[in-house]
Design a protein around this motif. Structure first.
Motif, PDB file in Angstrom:
ATOM      1  N   GLN A 227     100.199  24.263   2.826  1.00  0.00           N
ATOM      2  CA  GLN A 227     100.320  22.939   2.215  1.00  0.00           C
ATOM      3  C   GLN A 227     101.647  22.283   2.593  1.00  0.00           C
ATOM      4  O   GLN A 227     101.718  21.072   2.821  1.00  0.00           O
ATOM      5  N   ARG A 228     102.687  23.089   2.687  1.00  0.00           N
ATOM      6  CA  ARG A 228     104.021  22.565   3.021  1.00  0.00           C
ATOM      7  C   ARG A 228     104.218  22.357   4.516  1.00  0.00           C
ATOM      8  O   ARG A 228     105.183  21.699   4.933  1.00  0.00           O
ATOM      9  N   HIS A 229     103.328  22.941   5.332  1.00  0.00           N
ATOM     10  CA  HIS A 229     103.465  22.831   6.792  1.00  0.00           C
ATOM     11  C   HIS A 229     102.154  22.319   7.389  1.00  0.00           C
ATOM     12  O   HIS A 229     101.401  23.073   8.016  1.00  0.00           O
ATOM     13  N   PRO A 230     101.862  21.028   7.208  1.00  0.00           N
ATOM     14  CA  PRO A 230     100.599  20.471   7.711  1.00  0.00           C
ATOM     15  C   PRO A 230     100.451  20.588   9.224  1.00  0.00           C
ATOM     16  O   PRO A 230      99.338  20.659   9.737  1.00  0.00           O
ATOM     17  N   GLU A 231     101.584  20.643   9.931  1.00  0.00           N
ATOM     18  CA  GLU A 231     101.516  20.787  11.385  1.00  0.00           C
ATOM     19  C   GLU A 231     100.936  22.143  11.784  1.00  0.00           C
ATOM     20  O   GLU A 231     100.237  22.266  12.796  1.00  0.00           O
ATOM     21  N   MET A 232     101.190  23.172  10.965  1.00  0.00           N
ATOM     22  CA  MET A 232     100.590  24.490  11.214  1.00  0.00           C
ATOM     23  C   MET A 232      99.167  24.539  10.667  1.00  0.00           C
ATOM     24  O   MET A 232      98.253  25.068  11.314  1.00  0.00           O
ATOM     25  N   GLU A 233      98.961  23.976   9.501  1.00  0.00           N
ATOM     26  CA  GLU A 233      97.627  23.988   8.886  1.00  0.00           C
ATOM     27  C   GLU A 233      96.598  23.344   9.812  1.00  0.00           C
ATOM     28  O   GLU A 233      95.474  23.844   9.938  1.00  0.00           O
ATOM     29  N   SER A 234      96.981  22.283  10.474  1.00  0.00           N
ATOM     30  CA  SER A 234      96.038  21.579  11.336  1.00  0.00           C
ATOM     31  C   SER A 234      95.686  22.385  12.583  1.00  0.00           C
ATOM     32  O   SER A 234      94.665  22.135  13.222  1.00  0.00           O
ATOM     33  N   ARG A 235      96.520  23.343  12.938  1.00  0.00           N
ATOM     34  CA  ARG A 235      96.256  24.181  14.117  1.00  0.00           C
ATOM     35  C   ARG A 235      95.330  25.353  13.804  1.00  0.00           C
ATOM     36  O   ARG A 235      94.800  25.982  14.731  1.00  0.00           O
TER      37      ARG A 235
END
Length: 273
Positions: A227-235
């Protein structure tokens, strides 16, 4: 190609963490790697654990994993920091590797009333001093007492953990821990195998003791991280698929793994050289 979340353990124990991850975040793809051919890690040197762990992390990266969870306390204690600081910038600067120790140490102080906490772990994790060091960062007033339990992993991996013979070895280590401090009221299962002994361990502890397993805590921590790292979540790909790999016999892995994961599964073999 999918981009699953990688989950690594030296053997089967990490499956107790994976089970909680899938239960909490079922939408993602996961890939589990058990280095059963070289388990246990608990009594190996720092350098050996680091080399084995890095090799397994690299394999998971090669499978497309942008994020890898070291669901192994020994690997988290002996290899995680070096991989994060020295290897990631060189081999995969946009990827991330997380462990199981920090999420646990961030919350352990919330459970203790006496300020006395016990840590049950492999000898390697105890010698690393990772738990006292990390707990002190968040709860400097907590007193931490560690107890190595070298016979528990072999008992569990040989499916002897629910037999009467295991009772003696559970009682022995708990008695040793409580002999050092009778006021311990919170105990951390600092090995992902140990939840399989949870009922036996609880029976040896004083009434009202809190017993902390890591799977649920790590799952909550991962949800917060994504939740805090959307750039990783999207990957991270979202197909709800879980795959299992072992460096040893798939037949042995499949026969044992269900005990940890909760239901039958089928694995594939990986040769690491």
């Amino acid at each position: 190609m999918t981009n699953p979340i990688g989950v690594f353990d030296s053997g089967y124990g990490g499956l107790t963490v994976l089970k909680e991850l899938v239960g909490r975040l079922p939408q993602y793809d996961y890939i589990y790697l058990g280095d059963n051919a070289r388990t246990p890690y608990g009594n190996r040197s720092f350098e050996t654990v680091y080399q084995y762990t890095l090799q397994c992390v690299q394999w998971l990266f090669d499978q497309g994993c942008p994020l890898v969870i070291l669901a192994c306390n020994t690997a988290s204690a002996k290899a995680l920091r070096t991989i994060q600081q020295l290897d990631l910038p060189r081999i995969a600067p946009d990827n991330r590797v997380l462990g199981v120790i920090r999420p646990t140490t961030e919350v352990v102080g919330q459970y203790s009333r006496s300020g006395k906490v016990g840590v049950l772990a492999t000898r390697g994790t105890v010698l690393s001093e990772s738990y006292p060091i990390e707990i002190a960062k968040f709860f400097p007033d907590l007193q931490v007492y560690q107890q190595p339990c070298p016979l528990w992993v072999p008992l569990i991996e040989n499916n002897e953990h629910d037999k009467p013979g295991a009772d003696y070895f559970v009682r022995e280590y708990i008695d040793q821990l409580l002999a050092r401090c009778a006021e311990i009221d919170t105990v951390v299962l600092a090995c992902t195998h140990y939840p399989l002994l949870k009922d036996k361990i609880a029976a040896c502890l004083p009434d009202g003791s809190v017993l902390i397993s890591q799977g649920e805590i790590v799952a909550g921590s991962l949800a917060d991280y994504l939740q805090r790292h959307p750039e990783m979540e999207s990957r991270c790909s979202k197909g709800g698929r879980v795959r299992f790999y072992t460096t040893d016999s798939t037949e042995d892995f499949d026969n044992h793994a269900g005990i940890f994961y909760g239901h039958n599964l089928r694995s594939a073999h990986v040769l690491l050289t």
